[in-house]
Design a protein around this motif. Structure first.
Motif, PDB file in Angstrom:
ATOM      1  N   GLU A   2       0.816  -1.141   0.097  1.00 36.82           N
ATOM      2  CA  GLU A   2      -0.017  -0.084   0.095  1.00 36.82           C
ATOM      3  C   GLU A   2       0.833   1.236  -0.139  1.00 36.82           C
ATOM      4  O   GLU A   2       1.881   1.134   0.677  1.00 36.82           O
TER       5      GLU A   2
ATOM      6  N   VAL B  43       1.982   4.617   1.475  1.00 33.26           N
ATOM      7  CA  VAL B  43       2.105   5.279   2.664  1.00 33.26           C
ATOM      8  C   VAL B  43       2.076   6.669   2.640  1.00 33.26           C
ATOM      9  O   VAL B  43       1.396   7.409   3.126  1.00 33.26           O
TER      10      VAL B  43
ATOM     11  N   TYR C 257      -0.891  11.573   2.311  1.00 31.35           N
ATOM     12  CA  TYR C 257      -0.804  10.208   3.121  1.00 31.35           C
ATOM     13  C   TYR C 257      -1.851   9.503   3.227  1.00 31.35           C
ATOM     14  O   TYR C 257      -3.025   9.862   3.028  1.00 31.35           O
ATOM     15  N   VAL C 258      -1.777   8.160   3.459  1.00 29.21           N
ATOM     16  CA  VAL C 258      -2.816   7.405   3.838  1.00 29.21           C
ATOM     17  C   VAL C 258      -3.204   7.409   5.305  1.00 29.21           C
ATOM     18  O   VAL C 258      -2.664   8.080   6.159  1.00 29.21           O
ATOM     19  N   GLU C 259      -4.375   7.494   5.356  1.00 28.00           N
ATOM     20  CA  GLU C 259      -5.217   7.962   6.465  1.00 28.00           C
ATOM     21  C   GLU C 259      -4.407   7.387   7.822  1.00 28.00           C
ATOM     22  O   GLU C 259      -4.369   8.176   8.618  1.00 28.00           O
ATOM     23  N   SER C 260      -4.331   6.144   7.947  1.00 28.76           N
ATOM     24  CA  SER C 260      -3.693   5.668   8.872  1.00 28.76           C
ATOM     25  C   SER C 260      -2.553   6.238   9.700  1.00 28.76           C
ATOM     26  O   SER C 260      -2.067   5.907  10.742  1.00 28.76           O
ATOM     27  N   VAL C 261      -1.574   6.941   8.859  1.00 24.91           N
ATOM     28  CA  VAL C 261      -0.358   7.507   9.265  1.00 24.91           C
ATOM     29  C   VAL C 261      -0.423   8.967   9.345  1.00 24.91           C
ATOM     30  O   VAL C 261       0.518   9.629   9.744  1.00 24.91           O
ATOM     31  N   LYS C 262      -1.711   9.696   9.015  1.00 25.34           N
ATOM     32  CA  LYS C 262      -1.602  11.142   9.181  1.00 25.34           C
ATOM     33  C   LYS C 262      -1.445  11.702  10.580  1.00 25.34           C
ATOM     34  O   LYS C 262      -1.826  11.069  11.631  1.00 25.34           O
TER      35      LYS C 262
ATOM     36  N   ARG D 133       1.227  11.240  12.109  1.00 29.36           N
ATOM     37  CA  ARG D 133       2.322  10.604  12.800  1.00 29.36           C
ATOM     38  C   ARG D 133       3.666  10.400  12.149  1.00 29.36           C
ATOM     39  O   ARG D 133       4.747  10.421  12.187  1.00 29.36           O
TER      40      ARG D 133
ATOM     41  N   LYS E 195       3.305   2.043  15.606  1.00 29.42           N
ATOM     42  CA  LYS E 195       2.358   1.052  16.271  1.00 29.42           C
ATOM     43  C   LYS E 195       2.943  -0.228  15.670  1.00 29.42           C
ATOM     44  O   LYS E 195       3.514  -0.267  14.613  1.00 29.42           O
TER      45      LYS E 195
ATOM     46  N   ASP F 252       0.900  -2.239  13.979  1.00 34.78           N
ATOM     47  CA  ASP F 252       0.332  -2.233  12.858  1.00 34.78           C
ATOM     48  C   ASP F 252       1.161  -1.602  11.838  1.00 34.78           C
ATOM     49  O   ASP F 252       1.012  -1.756  10.549  1.00 34.78           O
ATOM     50  N   ASP F 253       2.172  -0.965  11.988  1.00 36.18           N
ATOM     51  CA  ASP F 253       3.158  -0.477  11.153  1.00 36.18           C
ATOM     52  C   ASP F 253       4.200  -1.357  10.732  1.00 36.18           C
ATOM     53  O   ASP F 253       4.879  -0.932   9.763  1.00 36.18           O
TER      54      ASP F 253
END
Length: 121
Positions: free
Chosen positions: A46, A48, A59-64, A66, A86, A88-89
């Motif tokens: 995916e 990032v 950015y992908v939403e999950s890393v915004k 950070r 995290k 999940d990273d």
């Protein structure tokens, strides 16, 4: 041909930080968009984060909030500062560059070899 060399991966505890670097070399006229992708175990790759020559970032939403992507055009280098990591990273992170061989050429995608990022206590 363009060679992308990544560095900066490793093992970090949750909440920690890492900085990835990717330097491009070889014969090319210009590098347009540069970005970082990741592929967690058993999942698809995916996007990032990506950055244009002019500095526009996405950015992908999950890393915004950070992760921060940046680049130095004079050094053909892109960075990914990763904070508040995290579990999940955890993934293999790949550098990507869209490079033109000449000013008339279309951009072609090139990939780095990947660097492992593991977030675990």
């Amino acid at each position: 041909q363009v060679q992308l060399v990544e560095s900066g991966g490793g093992l970090v505890q949750p909440g920690g930080s890492l900085r990835l670097s990717c330097a491009a070399s070889g014969g090319f006229f210009r590098i347009n968009v540069m970005g970082w992708y990741r592929q967690p175990p058993g999942k698809e790759r995916e996007l990032v984060a990506a950055i244009t020559r002019d500095g526009y970032r996405s950015y992908v939403e999950s890393v915004k909030g950070r992760f921060t992507i940046s680049r130095e055009n004079a050094k053909n280098t892109v960075y990914l500062q990763m904070n508040s990591l995290k579990p999940d990273d955890t993934a293999v992170y790949y550098c990507n560059a869209a490079a033109q061989a000449t000013w008339l050429s279309s951009a072609i995608d090139y990939w780095g070899q990947g660097t492992q990022v593991t977030v675990s206590s």
